[in-house]
Design an enzyme around this catalytic site. Structure first.
Site, PDB file in Angstrom:
ATOM      1  N   LYS A  72      18.008  67.497  41.594  1.00 40.24           N
ATOM      2  CA  LYS A  72      19.036  66.620  42.783  1.00 40.24           C
ATOM      3  C   LYS A  72      19.875  65.665  41.748  1.00 40.24           C
ATOM      4  O   LYS A  72      21.010  65.238  42.273  1.00 40.24           O
ATOM      5  CB  LYS A  72      18.297  65.797  43.760  1.00 40.24           C
ATOM      6  CG  LYS A  72      17.759  66.751  45.032  1.00 40.24           C
ATOM      7  CD  LYS A  72      17.034  65.820  45.719  1.00 40.24           C
ATOM      8  CE  LYS A  72      16.976  66.528  47.184  1.00 40.24           C
ATOM      9  NZ  LYS A  72      16.384  65.838  48.188  1.00 40.24           N
ATOM     10  N   ASP A 108      20.405  64.141  53.244  1.00 39.13           N
ATOM     11  CA  ASP A 108      19.300  63.698  53.741  1.00 39.13           C
ATOM     12  C   ASP A 108      19.235  62.374  54.502  1.00 39.13           C
ATOM     13  O   ASP A 108      18.669  62.115  55.159  1.00 39.13           O
ATOM     14  CB  ASP A 108      18.381  63.216  52.402  1.00 39.13           C
ATOM     15  CG  ASP A 108      17.685  64.604  51.561  1.00 39.13           C
ATOM     16  OD1 ASP A 108      17.668  65.720  52.214  1.00 39.13           O
ATOM     17  OD2 ASP A 108      17.509  64.728  50.698  1.00 39.13           O
TER      18      ASP A 108
HETATM   19  P1  NAP Z   1      10.063  60.665  44.700  1.00 41.99           P
HETATM   20  O1  NAP Z   1      11.629  60.548  44.333  1.00 41.99           O
HETATM   21  O2  NAP Z   1       9.105  60.779  43.931  1.00 41.99           O
HETATM   22  O3  NAP Z   1      10.019  59.013  45.220  1.00 41.99           O
HETATM   23  C1  NAP Z   1       8.710  58.525  45.448  1.00 41.99           C
HETATM   24  C2  NAP Z   1       8.787  57.032  45.829  1.00 41.99           C
HETATM   25  O4  NAP Z   1       7.252  56.811  46.270  1.00 41.99           O
HETATM   26  C3  NAP Z   1       8.993  56.240  44.904  1.00 41.99           C
HETATM   27  O5  NAP Z   1       9.320  54.863  45.251  1.00 41.99           O
HETATM   28  C4  NAP Z   1       7.343  56.049  44.077  1.00 41.99           C
HETATM   29  O6  NAP Z   1       7.407  55.083  43.269  1.00 41.99           O
HETATM   30  C5  NAP Z   1       6.628  55.738  45.333  1.00 41.99           C
HETATM   31  N1  NAP Z   1       5.119  56.309  45.187  1.00 41.99           N
HETATM   32  C6  NAP Z   1       4.774  57.431  44.449  1.00 41.99           C
HETATM   33  N2  NAP Z   1       3.447  57.527  44.584  1.00 41.99           N
HETATM   34  C7  NAP Z   1       3.098  56.325  45.252  1.00 41.99           C
HETATM   35  C8  NAP Z   1       1.913  55.724  45.484  1.00 41.99           C
HETATM   36  N3  NAP Z   1       0.677  56.244  44.994  1.00 41.99           N
HETATM   37  N4  NAP Z   1       1.806  54.569  46.045  1.00 41.99           N
HETATM   38  C9  NAP Z   1       2.815  53.750  46.156  1.00 41.99           C
HETATM   39  N5  NAP Z   1       4.256  54.185  45.808  1.00 41.99           N
HETATM   40  C10 NAP Z   1       4.215  55.449  45.509  1.00 41.99           C
HETATM   41  O7  NAP Z   1       9.974  61.303  46.072  1.00 41.99           O
HETATM   42  P2  NAP Z   1      11.015  61.864  47.283  1.00 41.99           P
HETATM   43  O8  NAP Z   1      11.697  62.992  46.895  1.00 41.99           O
HETATM   44  O9  NAP Z   1      11.785  60.568  47.529  1.00 41.99           O
HETATM   45  O10 NAP Z   1       9.844  62.071  48.470  1.00 41.99           O
HETATM   46  C11 NAP Z   1       9.255  61.145  49.008  1.00 41.99           C
HETATM   47  C12 NAP Z   1       8.325  61.682  50.232  1.00 41.99           C
HETATM   48  O11 NAP Z   1       9.388  62.094  51.155  1.00 41.99           O
HETATM   49  C13 NAP Z   1       7.556  62.989  49.993  1.00 41.99           C
HETATM   50  O12 NAP Z   1       6.530  62.851  50.628  1.00 41.99           O
HETATM   51  C14 NAP Z   1       8.486  63.907  50.329  1.00 41.99           C
HETATM   52  O13 NAP Z   1       7.702  65.154  50.851  1.00 41.99           O
HETATM   53  C15 NAP Z   1       9.270  63.328  51.495  1.00 41.99           C
HETATM   54  N6  NAP Z   1      10.417  63.926  51.889  1.00 41.99           N
HETATM   55  C16 NAP Z   1      10.763  64.318  53.184  1.00 41.99           C
HETATM   56  C17 NAP Z   1      12.169  64.878  53.378  1.00 41.99           C
HETATM   57  C18 NAP Z   1      12.465  65.485  54.842  1.00 41.99           C
HETATM   58  O14 NAP Z   1      13.272  66.178  55.148  1.00 41.99           O
HETATM   59  N7  NAP Z   1      11.427  65.171  55.880  1.00 41.99           N
HETATM   60  C19 NAP Z   1      12.942  64.980  52.572  1.00 41.99           C
HETATM   61  C20 NAP Z   1      12.607  64.481  51.071  1.00 41.99           C
HETATM   62  C21 NAP Z   1      11.462  64.277  50.896  1.00 41.99           C
HETATM   63  P3  NAP Z   1       7.127  55.138  41.661  1.00 41.99           P
HETATM   64  O15 NAP Z   1       8.692  55.227  41.274  1.00 41.99           O
HETATM   65  O16 NAP Z   1       6.756  53.669  41.357  1.00 41.99           O
HETATM   66  O17 NAP Z   1       6.486  56.381  41.327  1.00 41.99           O
END
Ligand code: NAP
Length: 297
Positions: A72, A108
């Site tokens: 992405k 998104d």
């Molecule tokens: P990402 O880019 O990896 O970002 C994750 C975020 O959560 C970052 O701010 C990260 O902080 C934080 N984080 C990770 N592990 C953590 C923990 N153990 N405790 C506290 N904060 C934590 O992931 P993403 O793509 O944004 O996805 C995030 C979530 O949204 C996932 O569960 C994904 O499945 C969901 N999602 C859903 C949709 C939908 O259409 N419904 C679309 C996209 C994503 P750090 O940088 O410090 O690790």
């Protein structure tokens, strides 16, 4: 099956892995329903092969692509144009090809806001807290600000994305009418204040899914209260620990299932100029048990 002809155009999903995605089934049904002679395929492409892949596809009259992890961010350097919202989010999930010119968008955020709006939540003038500021969190935060949220509290842990989350808050405050700030997710007192002042709480961390299933991103379920709307972007499992806690506290709850539907609908509109048959797609692919039960138990 879609009928393949000599005129059929193709496009699809770029990322790795991609074989689990429901996007091919969803878009191919939508093309069929709308009588559009296109097919949507899934291509497993890692960031190191993105440049050459797009160079070839650009020549082949593709209609466009969706882009998923881990491509992405890296895809942006190969595009001719990137929309203002996608630039602010820092990620592209949809590419439109117009006569060989590739434009990147991010749907998104639209998917997030439409799925929240259809639950009856009004963004204009609202105060909101979002946990996490990765790809999905940034998209949701930017769109909420563009949709009229008055105050936005981004809560992130002080690790990898802390600095970028601060820059995002600053950028949102400067470029929209929304006042955004950053809170340490591990500072319980500060977090409690932000959630108390908010009418919407969104989880955009992966805490609650896969290896972290059964866990909540909140340090304490007492931070939840009746009257708060809680959305978890996670949809597998359909009911995360956060949503369970929130239901027990009397909150209105829903998961990220329909965010997926609406981000696809917006990508479909960008490619075709037509509306996706959303209700047919919803009935066919999004009607799982318990997927959207939202009322407090
Ligand atoms: P990402 O880019 O990896 O970002 C994750 C975020 O959560 C970052 O701010 C990260 O902080 C934080 N984080 C990770 N592990 C953590 C923990 N153990 N405790 C506290 N904060 C934590 O992931 P993403 O793509 O944004 O996805 C995030 C979530 O949204 C996932 O569960 C994904 O499945 C969901 N999602 C859903 C949709 C939908 O259409 N419904 C679309 C996209 C994503 P750090 O940088 O410090 O690790």
């Amino acid at each position: 099956m879609n009928q393949i002809t000599g005129h059929t155009r193709f496009g699809g999903l770029l990322g790795s892995p991609v074989s689990h995605s429901i996007s091919p089934a969803m878009h191919n049904m939508a093309f069929r329903e709308r009588g559009i002679d296109w097919v949507y395929l899934a291509f497993d492409v890692t960031p190191d092969r993105l440049g050459e892949t797009l160079k070839v596809f650009r020549e082949l009259n593709v209609f466009g692509f969706n882009v998923t992890m881990p491509d992405k961010q890296s895809v942006m350097e190969y595009l001719d144009e990137v929309s203002a919202a996608a630039r602010m989010i820092g990620a592209v999930n949809t590419i439109v090809n117009r006569d060989g010119r590739l434009t990147g968008h991010n749907t998104d955020g639209y998917g997030f806001s439409e799925s929240v709006r259809e639950k009856g939540f009004e963004f204009a003038g609202a105060e909101m807290t979002i946990l996490g500021a990765g790809g999905a969190g940034r998209a949701a935060a930017v769109q909420a600000a563009l949709d009229g949220v008055k105050k936005l509290h981004i809560a992130n842990r002080r690790t990898r994305s802390w600095k970028a989350a601060g820059e995002l808050a600053e950028q949102i405050s400067r470029m929209t009418d929304c006042e955004a700030d950053l809170t340490d997710l591990d500072d319980r007192t500060a977090l409690a204040q932000k959630i108390d002042a908010s009418s919407l709480l969104v989880n955009a961390t992966p805490v609650g899914m896969a290896a972290q299933s059964g866990k909540s991103p909140l340090p304490d379920p007492d931070l939840l209260r009746e009257g708060l709307t809680v959305m978890d972007l996670i949809y597998d499992p359909a009911r995360t620990r956060l949503l369970e806690d929130a239901r027990r506290a009397g909150c209105r709850t829903f998961n990220g299932m329909y965010m997926l539907l609406w981000q696809g609908a917006e990508a479909f509109r960008l490619w075709t100029g037509q509306e996706m048959p959303v209700e047919k797609i919803r009935r066919s692919f999004f009607a799982g048990p318990e997927d959207q039960r939202e009322d407090p138990v």
